[in-house]
Design an enzyme around this catalytic site. Structure first.
Site, PDB file in Angstrom:
ATOM      1  N   LYS A 177      12.215 -20.603  54.166  1.00  0.00           N
ATOM      2  CA  LYS A 177      12.802 -20.745  55.492  1.00  0.00           C
ATOM      3  C   LYS A 177      11.719 -20.992  56.540  1.00  0.00           C
ATOM      4  CE  LYS A 177      15.814 -20.888  58.772  1.00  0.00           C
ATOM      5  NZ  LYS A 177      16.803 -19.875  59.114  1.00  0.00           N
ATOM      6  N   LYS A 245      11.698 -16.423  67.651  1.00  0.00           N
ATOM      7  CA  LYS A 245      11.441 -15.333  66.695  1.00  0.00           C
ATOM      8  C   LYS A 245      10.992 -15.896  65.353  1.00  0.00           C
ATOM      9  CE  LYS A 245      14.702 -14.150  64.240  1.00  0.00           C
ATOM     10  NZ  LYS A 245      15.275 -14.517  62.919  1.00  0.00           N
TER      11      LYS A 245
END
Length: 301
Positions: A177, A245
């Site tokens: 990811k 984030k």
């Protein structure tokens, strides 16, 4: 191991933009779905559609055979799993745990190791595809963990996505990811610059998009977020604050490996600037607003 769908209770924690669609698709597929989120109001639609509300993580964990978490950041993930009333304190042996949040590879490994101590089965399985992919059940799902556990959960993954890949051991899903977000970060800069250039050159941006999206410049961001930029639609498929984030996690992981990522650093800085202007809860396509502001500054200088 095969599960009878109607008897396999799935506990779903986190019903945000993507989590809601994911839980809904599992419910439509015939799984009993129990939900918990910090703000019950966010789960009201799902409750009305047939999901069972649970008042706490411990209550949900005690009733589910499979627990899926889709929460905001690594701090939230850690609290959900390791907190005083978290998953590890409340779950029966043999339960499957799937963290589909975008989180830290190191934390994914910690969860996997802790799960072994409790005779639980854990996978890290972050996703890509945004709100559209979640809605349509066409997410890319990147999985880290044991193959036998992955295969046992394949029927559930197949409801949520189409591109299902076991990347390796625990943490590999989160590392993948990060690769996705590193690529997406620089791509978003390119998409914004291309559309602003087209506008400045007096071209029809939609016509330009039609020409370039099937060529060498083609990307998911160009095809899916480009039209939103042109239309001035900044509704979130993925929040700016969550993208920041993810980029911070990526930068930290890259630093640990001694890797320099200047493109990622540039994108992060731009998104932080965008966030400071009040766009934290806008979709990531709102980055184009920075470019338009800069164009106006140059034009008016």
């Amino acid at each position: 191991m095969e599960f009878i769908k109607e008897e396999t209770v799935i506990g779903f924690i986190g019903t945000g933009v993507m989590g809601t669609s994911m839980a809904r698709n599992l419910l439509k597929a015939g799984y009993p779905v129990h939900v918990y989120t910090r703000t019950k109001k966010k789960a009201e639609e799902l409750i009305q559609e047939g999901c069972i509300w649970r008042n706490s993580i411990s209550q949900l964990a005690g009733s589910a055979k499979v627990i899926i978490t889709m929460v905001g950041d690594p701090t939230d993930v850690k609290e959900v799993y390791f907190g005083e009333f978290g998953i590890f304190q409340s779950t029966s042996p043999g339960t499957y745990l799937i963290d589909m949040s975008s989180s830290s590879p190191m934390l994914a490994k910690e969860i996997h190791q802790e799960a072994l101590q409790y005779n639980l089965f854990a996978l890290d399985a972050p996703v890509s595809g945004g709100d559209i992919g979640a809605r349509d059940g066409k997410l890319a799902i990147m999985v880290g963990g044991d193959r036998s556990v992955f295969e046992a959960m394949r029927p559930i993954f197949s409801v949520l996505g189409e591109n299902l890949v076991l990347q390796g051991e625990a943490g590999a899903g989160q590392h993948t990811k990060i690769c996705n977000q590193v690529a997406a970060a620089s791509t978003m800069i390119g998409v914004c610059e291309a559309l602003v250039y087209a506008e400045k050159a007096g071209l029809d941006q939609t016509a330009v998009l039609k020409s370039i999206e099937t060529g060498a410049a083609g990307s998911w961001s160009l095809s899916n977020l480009g039209p939103k930029m042109i239309a001035g639609n900044f509704e979130p498929g993925f929040f700016v604050k969550h993208f920041i984030k993810d980029m911070l996690i990526a930068l930290e992981s890259a630093k640990e490996m001694g890797l320099n990522t200047p493109g990622l650093e540039l994108a992060k800085n731009m998104y932080v600037e965008l966030s400071k202007s009040g766009e934290d809860t806008s979709g990531t396509q709102a980055l184009i607003k920075l470019y338009k502001i800069n164009v106006e500054r140059v034009t008016n200088s």
